[in-house]
Write an enzyme that holds these catalytic residues in place. Structure first.
Site, PDB file in Angstrom:
ATOM      1  N   SER A  20      47.638  44.440  39.917  1.00  0.00           N
ATOM      2  CA  SER A  20      48.237  44.274  41.248  1.00  0.00           C
ATOM      3  C   SER A  20      49.262  43.144  41.257  1.00  0.00           C
ATOM      4  CB  SER A  20      47.158  44.025  42.309  1.00  0.00           C
ATOM      5  OG  SER A  20      46.427  42.858  41.991  1.00  0.00           O
ATOM      6  N   SER A  21      49.239  42.298  40.220  1.00  0.00           N
ATOM      7  CA  SER A  21      50.167  41.154  40.203  1.00  0.00           C
ATOM      8  C   SER A  21      50.360  40.660  38.767  1.00  0.00           C
ATOM      9  CB  SER A  21      49.584  40.010  41.054  1.00  0.00           C
ATOM     10  OG  SER A  21      48.286  39.668  40.574  1.00  0.00           O
ATOM     11  N   ILE A  53      50.993  39.271  35.064  1.00  0.00           N
ATOM     12  CA  ILE A  53      51.221  39.829  33.726  1.00  0.00           C
ATOM     13  C   ILE A  53      50.873  41.323  33.679  1.00  0.00           C
ATOM     14  CG2 ILE A  53      50.500  39.671  31.302  1.00  0.00           C
ATOM     15  CD1 ILE A  53      49.845  36.654  31.881  1.00  0.00           C
ATOM     16  N   GLY A  54      49.766  41.711  34.311  1.00  0.00           N
ATOM     17  CA  GLY A  54      49.326  43.110  34.305  1.00  0.00           C
ATOM     18  C   GLY A  54      50.361  44.019  34.936  1.00  0.00           C
ATOM     19  N   TYR A  85      36.659  27.828  32.779  1.00  0.00           N
ATOM     20  CA  TYR A  85      37.684  28.828  32.452  1.00  0.00           C
ATOM     21  C   TYR A  85      37.937  28.844  30.939  1.00  0.00           C
ATOM     22  CZ  TYR A  85      42.293  31.042  32.184  1.00  0.00           C
ATOM     23  OH  TYR A  85      43.354  31.857  31.844  1.00  0.00           O
TER      24      TYR A  85
END
Ligand code: NAD
Length: 309
Positions: free
Chosen positions: A11-12, A14-15, A153
């Site tokens: 949806s945003s 890099i993808g 992370y």
């Protein structure tokens, strides 16, 4: 025949960029299944895909944290065959450890680590049967070395690195390749979402010194790092496109040459002290420079500045 590429988290960032670049491949080598958790957010992807939509690019729902969603998504792919899987979906978590909830930490692992594991388990039997496939994992330079106030992370990305490096050995036997892509800072919604998270969080149970280091040292340093050496998602996607089209894809691929000097510190000194000391100096000295208005890293010259004097 075109290769089917399934990408999570489109949806945003890099993808989205990767899905669009692959779908616009001049040789039409790819059939892209661009997936996202919330189809209500497909507008930006569809607009960027243009006439590839419905041709070389299909949009599908996929929540990497749900077995049912993964099964449902794969059942809609023609023949159920995925040639290239890109594990891109991910969430960040930043802040003093004492002030973060265990639930938030577990969500990072559920998404970043178990989300990728869940997808791999689902596509692997088919890849093994066909004796071919490529699994791409969007890791991070934080999968190679820890970064202050990003402990959980970084740990989730380290987990991915260990998992996929281990799996790569077995999968060579099946002619299946694994690539861990390791971007440095990328200017996407990711950082914005994190900063938003941080500005509304009050980090209970955190002592004033730690809060001071986080707010007055880490946050400005992090903003400056993104500003000075941050890459665009387009650039990162381009690197991934190259990796996907390679006949013998590498196990690891960093994307940001300006970050390489930092990433190299671990190899230079396997004891780890050089990296820890350099990061410490970078954070506490560089930020002091910054506060004085001497933006010493503004030109991105990490190469000379980071070395301890
Ligand atoms: P982003 O926030 O734009 O993209 C992350 C995507 O993952 C979003 O579309 C989000 O909706 C999706 N997502 C989150 N949870 C999901 C779930 N349960 N199921 C499906 N999708 C889910 O940020 P980005 O920078 O494009 O991040 C993509 C990948 O790159 C992440 O894995 C991130 O860790 C990694 N990365 C980012 C940076 C950076 O600085 N932005 C640096 C290195 C690595």
């Amino acid at each position: 025949a075109p290769r089917t590429v399934l990408i999570s988290g489109c949806s945003s960032g890099i993808g989205l960029e990767l899905a669009v670049q692959l779908a616009h491949d001049p040789r039409q080598r790819y059939q892209v299944v661009a997936t996202m958790r919330d189809l209500g957010k497909k507008g930006a992807l569809e607009a960027a895909a243009g006439e590839a939509l419905g041709q070389t690019l299909a949009v599908a729902q996929l929540d990497v944290c749900s077995d049912e969603s993964v099964a449902q998504c794969l059942s809609c792919i023609q023949g159920g065959e995925v040639d290239v899987l890109v594990n891109n979906a991910g969430v960040g978590l930043v802040g003093p450890l004492e002030g973060l909830s265990l639930a938030a930490m577990q969500n990072v692992f559920d998404t970043n680590f178990f989300g990728a594991v869940r997808l791999v388990r689902a596509v692997l039997p088919g890849m093994k049967k066909r004796r071919k496939g490529h699994i791409v994992v969007v890791s991070s330079v934080m999968g190679l070395q820890g970064v202050v106030f990003n402990e959980v992370y970084a740990a989730s990305k380290f987990a991915l690195e260990g998992f996929f490096e281990s799996l790569a050995v077995q999968l060579l036997q099946f002619n299946i390749f694994i690539t861990l892509v390791e971007p440095g800072p990328v200017v996407t919604d990711f950082e914005g979402k994190l900063l938003e998270q941080v500005s509304t969080a009050d980090f209970p149970d955190t002592d004033p010194d730690t809060l001071h280091y986080f707010r007055d040292f880490y946050l400005p340093a992090s903003r400056e790092l993104f500003r000075s050496v941050g890459q665009s998602p387009q650039d990162v996607a381009q690197v991934i496109v190259k990796v996907i089209s390679s006949p013998r894809p590498p196990l690891r691929r960093q994307t940001n040459a300006r970050y390489t000097p930092l990433a190299a510190l671990k190899a230079v000194d396997p004891s780890g002290s050089l990296y820890v000391r350099t990061s410490h100096r970078l954070l506490f000295r560089w930020t002091r420079f910054l506060n004085l208005g001497l933006r010493c890293l503004a030109c991105g010259c990490l190469r000379i500045r980071i070395w301890p004097r």
